[in-house]
Design a protein around this motif. Structure first.
Motif, PDB file in Angstrom:
ATOM      1  N   GLU A  41       0.980  -1.378   0.020  1.00 32.63           N
ATOM      2  CA  GLU A  41       0.072   0.104   0.143  1.00 32.63           C
ATOM      3  C   GLU A  41       0.947   1.164   0.032  1.00 32.63           C
ATOM      4  N   ALA A  47      -4.571   3.131   0.194  1.00 38.18           N
ATOM      5  CA  ALA A  47      -5.091   1.953   0.828  1.00 38.18           C
ATOM      6  C   ALA A  47      -5.776   0.932   0.034  1.00 38.18           C
ATOM      7  N   THR A  50      -9.537  -2.205   3.928  1.00 36.25           N
ATOM      8  CA  THR A  50     -10.145  -1.426   5.138  1.00 36.25           C
ATOM      9  C   THR A  50     -10.487  -2.454   6.176  1.00 36.25           C
ATOM     10  N   ARG A  51      -9.694  -2.383   7.202  1.00 37.69           N
ATOM     11  CA  ARG A  51      -9.806  -3.428   8.341  1.00 37.69           C
ATOM     12  C   ARG A  51     -10.414  -2.955   9.502  1.00 37.69           C
ATOM     13  N   THR A  52     -11.202  -3.830  10.281  1.00 38.18           N
ATOM     14  CA  THR A  52     -11.669  -3.415  11.420  1.00 38.18           C
ATOM     15  C   THR A  52     -11.293  -4.828  12.310  1.00 38.18           C
ATOM     16  N   MET A  56     -12.835  -7.112   7.055  1.00 37.25           N
ATOM     17  CA  MET A  56     -12.220  -6.337   6.236  1.00 37.25           C
ATOM     18  C   MET A  56     -12.853  -6.298   4.984  1.00 37.25           C
ATOM     19  N   THR A  59     -10.843  -1.260  -0.577  1.00 37.18           N
ATOM     20  CA  THR A  59     -11.363  -0.276  -0.922  1.00 37.18           C
ATOM     21  C   THR A  59     -11.504  -0.247  -2.659  1.00 37.18           C
TER      22      THR A  59
END
Length: 298
Positions: A41, A47, A50-52, A56, A59
């Motif tokens: 990246e 990016a 996108t991770r939580t 995930m 983008t």
């Protein structure tokens, strides 16, 4: 960073839906995989994921990168499969250079078996007793029969060693008598090979150590096969390598002269411009020739 490796890792992450699952498939730690994607990246300047803590998602750039990565990796895989299949099938054109007599009497009888094993391969066998620039002449392999080879950038594989001895026909020896010592050679008609390093001098190894004999051949020929035929016809005494002398000696057309003496043994080399393993065609032919020589001298 190995871009193809990271690209493949990213594809696996997307398809598995998690870093942990992809890491298990690839045999690496999730932490290492996460670090590699962050480096990717950073190199792209955007990016991709996108991770939580629970999920995930990709983008927009990640979705585009994934689609293109699948196309690229599939193309690379197809290319590698094509190359492997080509290597197994041995298609293409193999150009071989060899000395006349060795090519005629040793390589040519082995060619039918090689051609049968690799029916899609085209072969050109060029025979020449002079050492050619194989790269300039476009040869893939040059077979050379010599006592040694000078250092060069070419790749050399030694295939075997020949024996060389003195011969004459029974009719010649009956007419002129058989030499009983090296000193007797000077009283005989000598037939020389113009391309041999020993046409004007023989270095004989036998009882009492090495002996050098100065020679004045009455006849000089540029073909060892012609030399053999002149010896069989009773024209004189001369030296022959064993792959030429074996058959006429076995059927009695030639007789070994001074059997306790031998000349220096030439060696058989396979020379290629690149490592033998990098060209499957050359590798297959050299292996075939090696097996044939092993059978011949077993």
């Amino acid at each position: 960073m190995d871009k193809l490796s990271v690209m493949n890792a990213f594809r696996r992450i997307v398809e598995r839906g998690s870093f942990v699952g992809a890491a298990n498939d690839l045999g690496v730690s999730p932490g290492l995989l996460s670090k590699e994607i962050k480096l990717l990246e950073k190199s792209l300047g955007c990016a991709l994921v996108t991770r939580t803590t629970r999920s995930m998602s990709l983008t927009e750039a990640g979705q585009e990168y994934y689609a293109k990565a699948v196309t690229i990796l599939s193309a690379v895989n197809a290319l590698e499969n094509d190359i492997r299949a080509s290597a197994r099938a041995l298609v293409g054109h193999l150009k071989i250079n060899a000395p006349h007599s060795f090519g005629q009497l040793v390589i040519a009888p082995m060619l039918p078996g090689f051609l049968e094993d690799y029916p899609e391969l085209e072969v050109t066998l060029s025979l020449d007793d002079h050492i050619l620039d194989m790269i300039e002449s476009g040869f893939d392999i040059s077979i050379r029969v010599r006592p040694s080879l000078p250092d060069s950038s070419l790749m050399v594989r030694r295939l075997g060693q020949l024996k060389q001895a003195i011969y004459a026909s029974p009719a010649y020896l009956e007419r002129f008598g058989a030499p009983t010592s090296p000193d007797d050679i000077s009283a005989h008609t000598v037939i020389g090979f113009t391309l041999a390093g020993h046409q004007s001098e023989w270095l004989l190894h036998g009882p009492g150590g090495p002996r050098k004999l100065a020679l004045h051949p009455r006849v000089k020929v540029g073909s060892s096969v012609v030399l053999r035929d002149l010896l069989i016809a009773g024209c004189g005494i001369g030296t022959l390598p064993d792959f030429i002398s074996r058959e006429p000696e076995r059927d009695g057309r030639l007789v070994r002269v001074l059997p306790e003496y031998e000349l220096p043994s030439p060696e058989v080399f396979a020379v290629t411009a690149s490592h033998m393993g990098s060209d499957p065609r050359a590798k297959a032919f050299v292996a075939h020739l090696q097996d044939g020589l092993n059978d011949l001298y077993s």
